[in-house]
Design an enzyme around this catalytic site. Structure first.
Site, PDB file in Angstrom:
ATOM      1  N   GLY A   1      10.360  -1.521  -4.014  1.00 37.52           N
ATOM      2  CA  GLY A   1       9.585  -0.392  -3.536  1.00 37.52           C
ATOM      3  C   GLY A   1       8.194  -0.887  -3.269  1.00 37.52           C
ATOM      4  O   GLY A   1       7.837  -1.978  -3.702  1.00 37.52           O
TER       5      GLY A   1
ATOM      6  N   VAL B   1       3.925  -0.473  -3.435  1.00 34.33           N
ATOM      7  CA  VAL B   1       3.034  -0.322  -4.582  1.00 34.33           C
ATOM      8  C   VAL B   1       3.049   1.092  -5.176  1.00 34.33           C
ATOM      9  O   VAL B   1       3.066   1.266  -6.379  1.00 34.33           O
ATOM     10  CB  VAL B   1       1.597  -0.725  -4.196  1.00 34.33           C
ATOM     11  N   ASP B   2       3.106   2.089  -4.336  1.00 35.60           N
ATOM     12  CA  ASP B   2       2.971   3.455  -4.856  1.00 35.60           C
ATOM     13  C   ASP B   2       4.279   4.244  -4.949  1.00 35.60           C
ATOM     14  O   ASP B   2       4.260   5.444  -5.117  1.00 35.60           O
ATOM     15  CB  ASP B   2       1.995   4.251  -3.965  1.00 35.60           C
TER      16      ASP B   2
ATOM     17  N   GLY C   1      -5.977 -49.898  14.357  1.00 36.94           N
ATOM     18  CA  GLY C   1      -7.010 -50.934  14.338  1.00 36.94           C
ATOM     19  C   GLY C   1      -7.143 -51.647  13.007  1.00 36.94           C
ATOM     20  O   GLY C   1      -8.078 -52.416  12.789  1.00 36.94           O
TER      21      GLY C   1
ATOM     22  N   LYS D   1      -2.391 -54.277  11.938  1.00 34.06           N
ATOM     23  CA  LYS D   1      -0.935 -54.306  11.765  1.00 34.06           C
ATOM     24  C   LYS D   1      -0.263 -55.212  12.797  1.00 34.06           C
ATOM     25  O   LYS D   1       0.503 -56.111  12.448  1.00 34.06           O
ATOM     26  CB  LYS D   1      -0.342 -52.888  11.919  1.00 34.06           C
ATOM     27  N   SER D   2      -0.548 -54.929  14.085  1.00 33.17           N
ATOM     28  CA  SER D   2       0.138 -55.664  15.153  1.00 33.17           C
ATOM     29  C   SER D   2      -0.199 -57.149  15.103  1.00 33.17           C
ATOM     30  O   SER D   2       0.677 -58.000  15.261  1.00 33.17           O
ATOM     31  CB  SER D   2      -0.250 -55.086  16.522  1.00 33.17           C
TER      32      SER D   2
ATOM     33  N   SER E   1       2.454 -44.848  11.024  1.00 33.74           N
ATOM     34  CA  SER E   1       3.320 -44.086  10.081  1.00 33.74           C
ATOM     35  C   SER E   1       2.496 -43.457   8.960  1.00 33.74           C
ATOM     36  O   SER E   1       2.592 -43.875   7.804  1.00 33.74           O
ATOM     37  CB  SER E   1       4.441 -44.968   9.525  1.00 33.74           C
TER      38      SER E   1
END
Lengths: 634, 301
Positions: free
Chosen positions: A36, A38-39, A476, A479-480, A547
């Site tokens: 139900g 609130v009231d 940058g 990684k590569s 990633s």
């Protein structure tokens, strides 16, 4: 109300306690929810049920009377709502904000009530409370009639598969117990109910505050012929009892091995009945055998039924562990790995299509990915809306796939084998509840083709162990550069390798993907699958992708055999990578010309325990490459 | 309308399911054992859940040194009968400072029980602890989950509880986090009594009426269980026929005058009585309205 026949037990308790206990012990158990807004007087109704069934003691009542005067909303009269509004925070706000469970008993039954709040943002709580309920009491304020939230509550109760709906038209005392008010509400609810597929419901005019039609029919409404609320609750069929007529299913929870001579399978029977000698099939393996014994602390028993927690032994030594299902041999459930399902999203963080979540169904936990919703359902209008994701309290229909086949049934047929939760792999939060509709055809028709030459044979021919060196780090970071050096060195050492580079893959395999969170996840998933095929071919695979999300890196890790995924964290601080800015991308991102750039306006989740960590501020690319190769081949 | 299983059958099956489910993810579970009637039922359910294996976890009694003597006797007997290990933990700091219920008030519970429990869980590295709390005991417990998560410092955040749907429990946790699991959440006091009767479970004799030396203090009827009980000027123990509805530290646990000597009579008295179970305990009263909720946030069970 103590003179009411429903609760006149005092005499029996006082005069013949053993007779009373014998009778009480045979009572069944019904779980229901009250919904139900609130009231609508929901807490008052529950307070009334507890009060009438004498579940409130004198000291509690004294506290209640004092509280009623202090903070109550009923003037000098008892405010039953205060009995059930538990936590301090919600007492102050005057609303219930979570699911609370209450208990009461009548002459015929024991009841567990889930008190669930009516606020829209609490769909989650209502679904939670409804998941274990046999029946739902939907409260309507007689002065207001069928409101949006009435529709929402009814839809949710129906969605979760509750068979018994009670429409309690409350506060009848405030409309002069007027029959026409009740009938008007009944009419308008009926047309809505049939719209959403509720064919059966019971409407009862009540006053929780005054007690009309709660335990007995009220003299104030002679036009209402019944049943009173309690009478109805005492009569309806319990869902778990109906499960006994269905085929036998036991999800295995725990393998009981006290010694070498005993091997039992423990679990709670989801449906059906079982006797020693019954033929069963263990799924997903499909092996058939017979039930040998049903073992309990009080000795073996001849039969067990749905709802009981049992330990079975089988006639043959068959493979069976937690997550498997022991089922009637002649009516086994299916196994599949792709499904359509309804999801109810329960977390603050929205659903992410393509991300892997833990899926827990019965006693099995597997990894599952969800596709973008087919549609979202507006719980107020029941319209189907296009959606890319589901937010907190969102309900949608999705397709999902699991990393291995699971034994299931449609939720409509079996709550235990069709209901599941999703768990975030990083925060461990329960993020969604789901209900399986059916398996997708393609899962049943695509079979795994076994080939005679396997991955070990391919790797042996190359005289190497396959591995996946997964480089991760900011744009940058280097990684590569380092990955390229590693491959050159491996090549010189006559190792068979393949470098998958982020930029290069986006020119072909992944050129349809952008840089949104969902696309990035799909990018990594595809690269993971390709890398896995290459390790199957016996190669040492090197990948260089930003990633950024931990969850996806873990997803790829879980695709590979233990130990083959080697996470290489190229640890270059953002400031340093930005200073280098080899491709000029940081400058563009800072200028707002590049959206979703990792480190600037998209997060990077650094590995917590990478297999290899390269600090590029302390080590040259050459040194880094040597270190990686040492770790790989060492 | 017939139902094959009674409400007690269903409650038993649910509790056993919960206990077994814990074993799937728990690294080092433990069962809190307070020697009361709820603990007695918990222990019995655990034995049923894992039979013919013994329950695959030890019992932990967080002791205050102030329990009734009869409780210590039953504790040792039940541990031996069940074949389970019994760990008794007493907070060494409380011991050293001589913390007691007469001189230290709320500090007694805080140090022996709340702190003692945290210390014991940390010391042994238990990641899951079974507790015997019931939702019908107290308002804030009505909202607690069956699997209740605690932070590394044992805190409870009612807003961060995981939703529990169907009978699916998510027991995954991060390093350092622990779970309190309440398998008898849905049992009421009457269910407990009736189950004890049905299953013939041994309980501490203090639950049954007998003549015992008592004094009346601050509206509570206290039993003088040993000679550590400091009598006030003019106080002399009076022999009364009393029993206890709940058991804890003897100086903090109020007795009720009663003639109920059998289980049936105890249940009869309970059903006809007009005060709730926890009223005999002082612990709920300090701190006003939301005191149990506050205690839980601080790490009390």
């Amino acid at each position: 109300m103590t003179t009411d026949p429903v609760y006149v037990t005092d005499a029996l308790i006082a005069e013949d306690i053993d007779a009373y206990l014998a009778r009480h012990e045979q009572k069944s158990l019904l779980r229901f929810i009250t919904c139900g807004s609130v009231d609508d007087g929901k807490s008052t109704l529950i307070g009334r049920l507890l009060y009438d069934s004498k579940m409130i003691f004198e000291d509690q009542l004294a506290a209640l009377e004092a509280d009623s005067k202090r903070v109550g909303t009923q003037g000098q009269e008892i405010d039953f709502a205060l009995l059930v509004d538990g936590l301090a925070a919600e007492r102050e706000q005057g609303i219930t904000i979570d699911v609370a469970y209450r208990f009461f008993t009548t002459e015929k039954r024991k009841f567990i009530v889930a008190d669930t709040p009516g606020h829209e943002q609490y769909t989650r709580n209502m679904v939670t409370g409804a998941s274990t309920a046999d029946l739902a009491v939907i409260l309507i304020d007689a002065r207001k009639g069928v409101l949006t939230q009435t529709r929402r509550h009814s839809f949710l109760a129906h969605l979760i598969g509750i068979k018994h709906i009670v429409l309690a038209v409350n506060k009848m005392d405030l409309v002069g117990y007027d029959k026409t008010v009740f009938e008007r509400i009944l009419l308008s609810y009926r047309s809505f109910a049939s719209e959403i597929g509720i064919t059966n419901f019971t409407a009862i005019p009540i006053s929780g505050f005054k007690g009309d039609n709660i335990t007995a029919l009220s003299d104030n409404m002679p036009w209402f012929k019944g049943p009173a609320l309690i009478e109805h609750l005492e009569g309806v069929e319990i869902a778990a009892a109906a499960d006994e007529a269905k085929p036998f299913r036991l999800p295995v929870q725990w393998v009981n091995r006290p010694n070498l001579d005993f091997r039992g399978f423990s679990g709670q029977i989801a449906s059906g009945t079982i006797k020693p000698g019954d033929a069963v099939r263990v799924l997903p393996s499909g092996k058939t055998t017979m039930v040998d014994r049903i073992v309990t602390l009080d000795g073996d028993v001849d039969e067990a039924v749905a709802g009981q927690s049992v330990t079975l032994t089988l006639s043959d030594e068959v493979d069976c562990s937690r997550g498997d299902v022991i089922a009637a041999a002649d009516a086994p459930p299916e196994a599949a790995d792709q499904f359509e399902a309804t999801l109810v999203w329960m977390a603050d963080e929205a659903m992410i299509a393509g991300r892997a979540y833990w899926l827990k169904l019965a006693t099995l936990t597997v990894s599952a990915t969800i596709q973008q919703p087919k549609y979202e359902i507006n719980v107020n209008t029941l319209d189907h809306l296009a959606a890319k994701t589901l937010e907190l309290n969102g309900i949608g229909v999705v397709e999902l796939s699991t990393d291995k086949p699971i034994v299931f049934e449609a939720y409509a047929d079996n709550r235990t084998l069709g209901g599941f939760i999703l768990i975030d792999k990083l925060t461990n939060a329960t993020v969604a509840a789901g209900m399986l509709h059916f398996s997708l055809r393609r899962a049943q028709n695509v079979h795994w083709q076994a080939s005679d030459v396997n991955r070990d044979m391919r790797a042996n021919l190359k005289n190497q162990r396959p591995a996946l060196l997964w480089f991760t780090g900011l744009s940058g970071s280097g990684k590569s550069t380092i990955a390229n050096l590693v491959e050159k060195k491996l090549h010189r050492m006559n190792r068979h390798s393949f470098l998958l580079d982020g930029d290069n893959v986006r020119h072909g395999l992944n050129r349809d993907l952008g840089f949104t969170e969902a696309d990035r996840i799909e990018n990594i998933r595809r690269v993971g699958e390709v890398a896995k095929l290459m390790t199957d071919a016996g190669l040492i695979v090197i990948t260089a992708f930003i990633s950024p999300f931990r969850a996806e890196r873990e997803m790829v890790r879980s695709m590979l055999p233990e130990g083959e995924f080697i996470e290489v964290f190229i640890d270059t601080p953002l400031a340093e990578a930005e200073r280098r800015d080899v491709k000029g991308l940081y400058k563009k991102a800072r200028a707002g010309q590049l959206k979703n750039f990792t480190g600037i306006d998209s997060p990077y989740e650094a590995p917590e325990t990478p297999e290899i960590r390269i600090d590029t501020t302390a080590m040259s690319p050459e040194e880094a490459a040597n270190m990686i190769i040492d770790r790989l081949l060492g | 309308m017939t139902d094959t299983l009674t409400h007690l059958d269903r409650l038993e099956a649910e509790s056993i399911h919960i206990m077994r489910e814990v074993m799937a993810d728990a690294v080092k579970p433990v069962m809190l054992y307070s020697v009361g009637k709820d603990s007695a039922v918990m222990l019995h359910l655990a034995r049923k859940a894992f039979y013919p294996s013994p329950p695959p976890f030890p019992l932990l009694h967080v002791d205050t040194t102030w329990k009734f003597r009869a409780m210590y006797e039953l504790r040792d007997r039940m541990a031996a009968e069940s074949g389970m290990d019994l760990i008794v933990y007493q907070n060494p700091e409380a011991m050293e400072r001589g913390i007691n219920p007469f001189d230290h008030g709320p500090l007694h519970t805080d140090m022996w029980k709340t702190e003692g429990l945290k210390q014991a869980l940390d010391l042994y590295g238990f990641d899951v602890a079974f507790g015997g709390a019931r939702r019908d005991e107290e308002k804030s417990r009505a909202k607690e989950r069956i699997f209740s998560f605690r932070t590394g410092t044992h805190g409870w955040d009612p807003k961060k509880q995981r939703p529990e749907l169907w009978n699916l429990y998510n027991a995954k946790k991060a390093k350092g986090e622990s779970i309190r699991v309440f398998p008898i959440s849905n049992w009421t006091e009457l269910d407990i009594w009736q189950y004890i009767a049905r299953e013939n479970i041994p309980i501490v004799p203090l639950y049954f009426a007998a003549p015992r030396p008592t004094v009346e203090r601050d509206g509570l009827l206290l039993m003088v269980d040993d000679d550590r009980f400091p009598l006030l000027p003019g106080e002399t123990p009076v022999e009364r026929s009393v029993r206890f509805r709940t058991l804890g530290c003897y100086p903090l646990t109020g007795a009720v005058e009663s003639e109920a000597k059998t289980l049936s009579e105890v249940i009869q008295e309970m059903l006809l009585t007009t005060t709730s179970e926890r009223q005999g305990r002082i612990i709920d009263k300090d701190g006003g309205d939301a005191s149990m909720e506050k205690k839980k946030q601080e790490g009390y069970f």
